[in-house]
Enzyme design. Structure first.
Site, PDB file in Angstrom:
ATOM      1  N   ASP A  11       1.273 -10.422 -14.796  1.00 26.45           N
ATOM      2  CA  ASP A  11       2.107 -11.388 -15.495  1.00 26.45           C
ATOM      3  C   ASP A  11       3.513 -10.796 -15.544  1.00 26.45           C
ATOM      4  OD1 ASP A  11       2.699 -13.686 -17.180  1.00 26.45           O
ATOM      5  OD2 ASP A  11       2.791 -12.250 -18.826  1.00 26.45           O
ATOM      6  N   ASP A  13       6.581 -11.694 -17.929  1.00 26.58           N
ATOM      7  CA  ASP A  13       7.165 -11.419 -19.242  1.00 26.58           C
ATOM      8  C   ASP A  13       6.103 -10.882 -20.185  1.00 26.58           C
ATOM      9  OD1 ASP A  13       9.570 -12.411 -18.214  1.00 26.58           O
ATOM     10  OD2 ASP A  13       9.036 -14.461 -18.768  1.00 26.58           O
TER      11      ASP A  13
END
Length: 172
Positions: A11, A13
């Protein structure tokens, strides 16, 4: 016949970049401690590094897909000094509560759906059995599970330490 390679699905952020609330400007890039080093380590192990990221800020009209691309170019530039690289970025700009009509919808790519992962697997001939997903939210993990990828919650403050621990636990 091309040999299948494993991948680390990350992922963006909260795993690579500090989640400051819809970061999109190159100046918003603030690596999580150990993130560049972790990516370099993953590269050295021969894994692909694939970033999968919901980007609902596009659907909400906060920024454009081109802004997201510029942010990813900044990540690539900054990683070079660590001899690290990301092999591909996959984003989902859609959100059912978006304010821009063209992006206002539920989409198979939007985590917790596995669409971005499945696209990457097909595009790069990825070996899902040897792949790993690291996310900071349950929606990330659910997407990984739905794609039959071993998935781990990053809830620490140093990604390199987390990756080292994962690798030791997987292959003692």
């Amino acid at each position: 016949m091309n040999r299948r390679r494993p991948a680390f699905f990350l992922d963006r952020d909260g795993v690579i970049n500090k989640d400051t609330g819809y970061p999109y400007r190159p100046s918003d890039l603030h690596f999580i401690a150990g993130a560049p080093e972790a990516i370099a380590r993953i590269n050295a192990l021969g894994y692909l590094v694939i970033v999968i990221s919901n980007q609902s800020g596009v659907a909400r009209g906060y920024f454009t897909e081109e802004d997201v691309n510029q942010f990813h170019q900044q990540i690539k530039r900054k990683l070079k000094s660590y001899q690290a690289h990301v092999d591909a970025f996959f984003i989902c700009p859609f959100h059912p509560q978006g304010s821009l009509e063209s992006y206002k919808k539920e989409h198979f790519d939007r985590k917790p759906n596995p669409g971005m992962i499945e696209k990457a697997i097909a595009k790069f001939n990825i070996d899902r059995d040897r792949s790993i997903l690291i996310g900071d939210k349950q929606t990330d993990l659910l997407a990984g599970h739905r794609a039959h990828i071993d998935s781990y919650l990053f809830d620490q403050n140093n990604l390199e330490h987390f990756v080292i621990s994962l690798m030791k636990n997987r292959w003692p």
